[in-house]
Design an enzyme around this catalytic site. Structure first.
Site, mmCIF file in Angstrom:
data_model
loop_
_atom_site.group_PDB
_atom_site.id
_atom_site.type_symbol
_atom_site.label_atom_id
_atom_site.label_comp_id
_atom_site.label_asym_id
_atom_site.label_seq_id
_atom_site.Cartn_x
_atom_site.Cartn_y
_atom_site.Cartn_z
ATOM 1 C CB VAL A 80 -22.175 15.401 18.518
ATOM 2 C CG1 VAL A 80 -23.054 16.170 19.643
ATOM 3 C CG2 VAL A 80 -21.916 13.913 19.108
ATOM 4 C CB CYS A 81 -21.051 19.992 15.985
ATOM 5 S SG CYS A 81 -19.740 19.867 17.404
ATOM 6 C CB THR A 82 -23.692 17.734 11.904
ATOM 7 O OG1 THR A 82 -22.285 17.974 11.427
ATOM 8 C CG2 THR A 82 -24.846 17.799 10.804
#
Length: 209
Positions: free
Chosen positions: A44-46
């Protein structure tokens, strides 16, 4: 420490992927979009880092500087940026704060123990050029941010400052705005010569250019 709307954003010095910064000096005369993510090399962070990078021109048009944070170090950040660029088809240039000691995350209350004692939740702080916190948002670790909403609220805040207005539910740029109740009808005549519609004495709507 809890950071609330209207507070002066706590200042800090930290290493980032763009070198050491003093946060307030780095903001300068711009707005800041300061956001945390749980960890490098996570899915998700990517996508969020990639989306922030893809929107770099939109942020710049609003005089907004993005800056990320996780509790990983600079070396991990630099390696991860290569993955972000490759998988999200972008070139990430904004700084990511390295916070392995949790100093900044704790300063901004980004560590929520029921989620994790070492990883930051997805916090958002919109900070104006006077270093005042204008918006706070917190997302759980498994839900990515809505960047349309982040840009929308920046537009709303900047319009409110410039035109002395408030914005209604679901407002979008170009939509009608609200004349705050603190502005009398007499004063409103000078501020809003285009006139307004009075739906109720406390609810007056108008257009702005």
């Amino acid at each position: 420490m809890s950071v609330r709307i209207g507070d002066t954003a706590p200042n800090f010095k930290a290493d980032t992927t763009n070198g050491p910064i003093d946060f307030h000096e780095w903001i300068g005369s711009s707005w800041a979009f300061f956001f945390s993510h749980p960890a490098d090399f996570t899915p998700v962070c990517t996508t969020e880092m990639g989306r922030t990078s893809q929107l770099s021109e939109q942020f710049a048009a609003r005089n907004v500087k993005p800056i990320g944070l996780s509790t990983d170090g600079v070396e991990e950040h630099m390696a991860w940026i290569k993955d972000v660029n490759d998988t999200q088809h972008t070139t990430l240039t904004f700084p990511i704060v390295a916070d392995k000691g949790l100093k900044v995350a704790q300063l901004y209350d980004m560590i929520h123990p029921n989620e994790s004692t070492t990883a930051a939740v997805r916090s958002v702080f919109i900070i104006d050029p006077d270093k005042k916190v204008r918006l706070t948002l917190t997302y759980p670790m498994n839900v990515g941010r809505n960047f349309d909403e982040i840009l929308r609220v920046i537009d709303a805040l900047q319009l409110a400052d410039a035109k002395k207005v408030a914005t209604p539910a679901d407002w979008r740029p170009g939509g009608k705005v609200i004349i705050p109740p603190s502005i009398s009808n007499e004063d409103a005549k000078g501020i809003f010569p285009q006139g307004w519609e009075e739906i109720r004495p406390y609810l007056r709507v108008t257009d702005v250019n």
